[in-house]
Each structure stands twice: as C-alpha cells, then as structure tokens.
Design a protein around this motif. Structure first.
Motif, PDB file in Angstrom:
ATOM      1  N   THR A   1       0.836  -1.194   0.000  1.00  0.00           N
ATOM      2  CA  THR A   1       0.000   0.000   0.000  1.00  0.00           C
ATOM      3  C   THR A   1       0.874   1.249   0.000  1.00  0.00           C
ATOM      4  O   THR A   1       2.017   1.223   0.460  1.00  0.00           O
ATOM      5  CB  THR A   1      -0.937   0.033   1.211  1.00  0.00           C
ATOM      6  OG1 THR A   1      -0.155   0.033   2.419  1.00  0.00           O
ATOM      7  CG2 THR A   1      -1.870  -1.165   1.211  1.00  0.00           C
ATOM      8  N   GLY A   2       0.330   2.332  -0.511  1.00  0.00           N
ATOM      9  CA  GLY A   2       1.037   3.605  -0.516  1.00  0.00           C
ATOM     10  C   GLY A   2       0.050   4.754  -0.438  1.00  0.00           C
ATOM     11  O   GLY A   2      -1.075   4.656  -0.948  1.00  0.00           O
ATOM     12  N   SER A   3       0.461   5.828   0.184  1.00  0.00           N
ATOM     13  CA  SER A   3      -0.430   6.981   0.350  1.00  0.00           C
ATOM     14  C   SER A   3      -0.714   7.673  -0.974  1.00  0.00           C
ATOM     15  O   SER A   3      -1.744   8.321  -1.148  1.00  0.00           O
ATOM     16  CB  SER A   3       0.187   7.989   1.315  1.00  0.00           C
ATOM     17  OG  SER A   3       1.321   8.613   0.736  1.00  0.00           O
ATOM     18  N   GLY A   4       0.218   7.563  -1.930  1.00  0.00           N
ATOM     19  CA  GLY A   4       0.103   8.316  -3.174  1.00  0.00           C
ATOM     20  C   GLY A   4       0.890   9.601  -3.146  1.00  0.00           C
ATOM     21  O   GLY A   4       1.040  10.270  -4.177  1.00  0.00           O
ATOM     22  N   GLY A   5       1.417   9.962  -1.969  1.00  0.00           N
ATOM     23  CA  GLY A   5       2.262  11.144  -1.862  1.00  0.00           C
ATOM     24  C   GLY A   5       1.494  12.449  -2.018  1.00  0.00           C
ATOM     25  O   GLY A   5       0.266  12.467  -2.104  1.00  0.00           O
ATOM     26  N   PRO A   6       2.219  13.557  -2.073  1.00  0.00           N
ATOM     27  CA  PRO A   6       1.564  14.870  -2.117  1.00  0.00           C
ATOM     28  C   PRO A   6       0.878  15.187  -3.441  1.00  0.00           C
ATOM     29  O   PRO A   6       0.048  16.085  -3.506  1.00  0.00           O
ATOM     30  CB  PRO A   6       2.725  15.842  -1.872  1.00  0.00           C
ATOM     31  CG  PRO A   6       3.934  15.116  -2.372  1.00  0.00           C
ATOM     32  CD  PRO A   6       3.691  13.672  -2.042  1.00  0.00           C
TER      33      PRO A   6
END
Length: 388
Positions: A173-178
C-alpha cells in the motif's frame, strides 16, 4: 541486552531509532553511531549517548568532530567507507540499523552480513542494487534481515505463523504522496517545496521526493521481491490515502492478512529491534470510527512514470535495478537543485536505462560499478538536457 550500531544516526530513521532505544534502556545498548556530514547533531548524540565508536564521511569531518567533543569522552572516531565498515562489523555488535541514504550503505551492510550481524534495514536502495547477493549471504550465514520500511514490516508481521508455500501474493500500500490527484499539467509545474510536503509521513528529502514520484513504491516492490523470495507477478500495489493498512498478504485460499496502525515509524523500528516481540510503545490506538472509512485506488503509471520504470527494472532484473537506483539519485538531486522539472525526473532515468547494456550482478563490486555507471551516464545526460 542487545548491542546496536546505527548507520545514518542523524537522519530521520536514525534519530527515531535512537528515541526507541532510549525508551527501552533495559533492552538495548548503543555501541556505535555512523553519520554523514551533520557533525553538530552527531556531536550532541555522542555527548548524550556515549557510544564506544562513531564514524563520519571523511577525515576532515572526523577532525572537526574530535575538536567539538568533550575531552572526557572515550568515543573513538573513525572515518570514510572503511570507518562505516569497521563500526558495522564490531565484535560486540548484535544488530546494525541500516539507515544510510542511497547506495552508500551497500558496502557496510554487506560487510555486516558477512560478519554475522543481524540487520534492521531502512535502506531500500541496497536491496534494489544487490538484493540477490545480500540475501544469498544472509542465508549462508544465518543472518536475519528485519525490514524497517512500514510496508515490508507489515508483510513480515502478516506472514508470521503461516506456511510460506501458502502465500499467493503481497499487496503493497502507498499513500500516493503529495501529488496523488495532480494532473499532468499540475505535475509539470510542481516545485521541490511542494514535493517535500508529504501528507502523512515525515521523512528525509530523497525518500520524500521518491514518494512524490511514486518511485518509492517501485523500489519497495523490488525490495519485497528479494526480502520475501517472490516473483514480481506476486506483488501488487494499491494506493491507500488513509495510510492505516501498511500492506497485506493474500494466501492461496483467498484469505488476506493485513497489518494496521497509525503512520509512525517508531512502530516498524521497534518491531525490527525486538522481533518477534511487540514491545510496549507510545503509539496511540487506531480510532476507527474517527477515521470513518478506508479507501483504495489503482496507481496511475502514465502520470507517475517512475513507478512504471521501477517495475520494468524489477521484471528485467540483472544490472537494471542498480542503474535505475543510481540514475534516480542523480535525478532527485537535480530536481531539488532546480536543474530539471518534476516530469523530467523519469525522463532522465529512462534515458539512462535505455543506454545501459544488461549484465549479471555477480559481486558487490559489480553492483557498485553499475550504480556508478548510472550516476555518470545520468550526469552526462543531465548536462545535455540543461544545455537545450
């Protein structure tokens, strides 16, 4: 009592690891610190923690550090690549926290494994550049590698108590960044200042830019391939903006085991240090009603081409991941220095990869040569890009 060496003690992971050690003085003893150029912070750490050894980037910085320390301290100061290797292989060290940035951590980590030290690994680039060699040495010497990345820590926790042959796939999983919801037009105008404003994690500059480009997810996929002995086809990536689920493991019967927690690096660091125990920490419990919902999205590799390039390198293998990693470090530095735009980061990396002739990674020297070739080639391509 576990004796600890920290490589990269002045970075975010290193300082957080020190906080975890200080919270558990009955469990851990700090033996050595390794840092780069932040002499002021390293000096303060030595004054407070009184390690037996400390290592810095070069002899000039070593002299500066010695001049800054109290005369009453018995800390021995060493310098350069040999200095990092020396502290990572000390006889009394049980576990090395590998938090140095980039490929610079490869040589001391490899030396530590060869000397039988367990590794708490926060340096994903070393696994990307030479994962096959590191895992081979670790198996032969019965060395354990405990990942500090929240995603890989989640996987390690989710496979405990299960038969390895029952594993079907892992889901990073990843936040997707800014910039998760930015259009290509918005990405074209993205600045380093905006890219460094991660919505969930506080991290060093390089890894924060990697998160903004989503290169980080690709590097994590390659790292997971080696850490957990997977094929790239067994690794999926989903975006999870709430960053509560840190990764998941699916088994052959369709069961999925996930690790959930608030986003805080103290947790994976603590687990890596205390494995297989979950020691008492200061992280609050997850308030699910307050969070409300957990959402998931498919990453867009057309907008975030660094992820696509990293997955390509992972599938092809051999020397290409090392080239990807080296070129990415040059590209990130160039973006932070204002020499290229955000969308030119993957362009520089792809041009470097396209000019590389594949070869097997048969030794650490071979891995480092591929990394150095990529840096030199990317620097030359960068000069041509800047001249246009």
């Amino acid at each position: 009592m576990k004796n600890i060496c920290i490589l990269g003690s002045t970075g975010y992971i290193g300082t957080t690891a020190i906080d975890v050690l200080k919270e558990n003085p009955e469990e851990y003893r700090l033996i050595a610190l390794g840092a780069g150029r932040n002499i002021e912070l390293l000096c303060a750490q030595i004054e407070e923690l009184k390690p037996r050894f400390a290592a810095v980037e070069n002899s000039e910085l070593a002299d500066k550090l010695r001049a800054s320390l109290s005369n009453s301290l018995d800390t021995e100061i060493v310098a350069g690549p040999d200095g990092y290797i020396e502290i990572a292989t000390l006889a009394e060290v049980d576990l090395v926290v590998a938090a140095m940035s980039g490929a610079s951590g490869l040589a001391p980590i490899y030396a530590a494994i060869r000397s039988g030290k367990d590794i708490a690994l926060a340096n994903k680039e070393t696994m990307v550049v030479a994962g096959s060699l590191l895992m081979k040495e670790s198996r032969e010497r019965s060395v354990r590698i405990f990942p500090i990345d929240s995603e890989h820590s989640a996987i390690q926790q989710s496979i405990q108590g299960h038969f390895r042959e029952d594993l079907k796939r892992i889901i990073l999983t990843g936040s997707g960044g800014p910039f998760k919801d930015y259009t290509l037009e918005m990405l074209a105008a993205a600045t380093p200042e905006k890219a460094l404003q991660h919505p969930k994690w506080k991290m060093g500059k390089k890894i924060t830019i990697d998160s903004a480009t989503m290169m980080n997810k690709g590097l994590e996929a390659i790292e997971a391939k080696w850490l957990f002995d997977l094929d790239m086809d067994q690794i999926d990536i989903v975006l999870h903006p709430e960053t509560i689920i840190h990764s998941m493991v699916e088994y052959m019967d369709g069961s999925i085991i996930a690790q959930l927690a608030l986003p805080d690096m103290r947790l994976p660091i603590s687990y890596a240090l205390s494995y297989p125990r979950h020691r008492k920490g200061q992280l609050p419990s997850v308030n699910f009603p307050e969070i409300g919902h957990l959402s998931f999205e498919k990453p867009d590799t057309k907008r975030f081409r660094c992820l696509d390039l990293a997955l390509k390198a992972g599938y092809i293998g051999q020397s290409l991941p090392a080239v990807l990693s080296g070129a990415n470090e040059i590209a990130v530095d160039a973006f932070l220095d204002g020499k290229i735009t955000f969308l030119e980061i993957p362009q520089l990396i792809e041009k470097t990869m396209n000019q590389h002739e594949l070869h097997p990674i048969e030794s650490i020297d071979c891995a480092l040569e591929a990394d150095q070739w990529a840096r030199a080639r990317a620097t030359a391509i960068l000069a041509n890009m800047a001249g246009k």
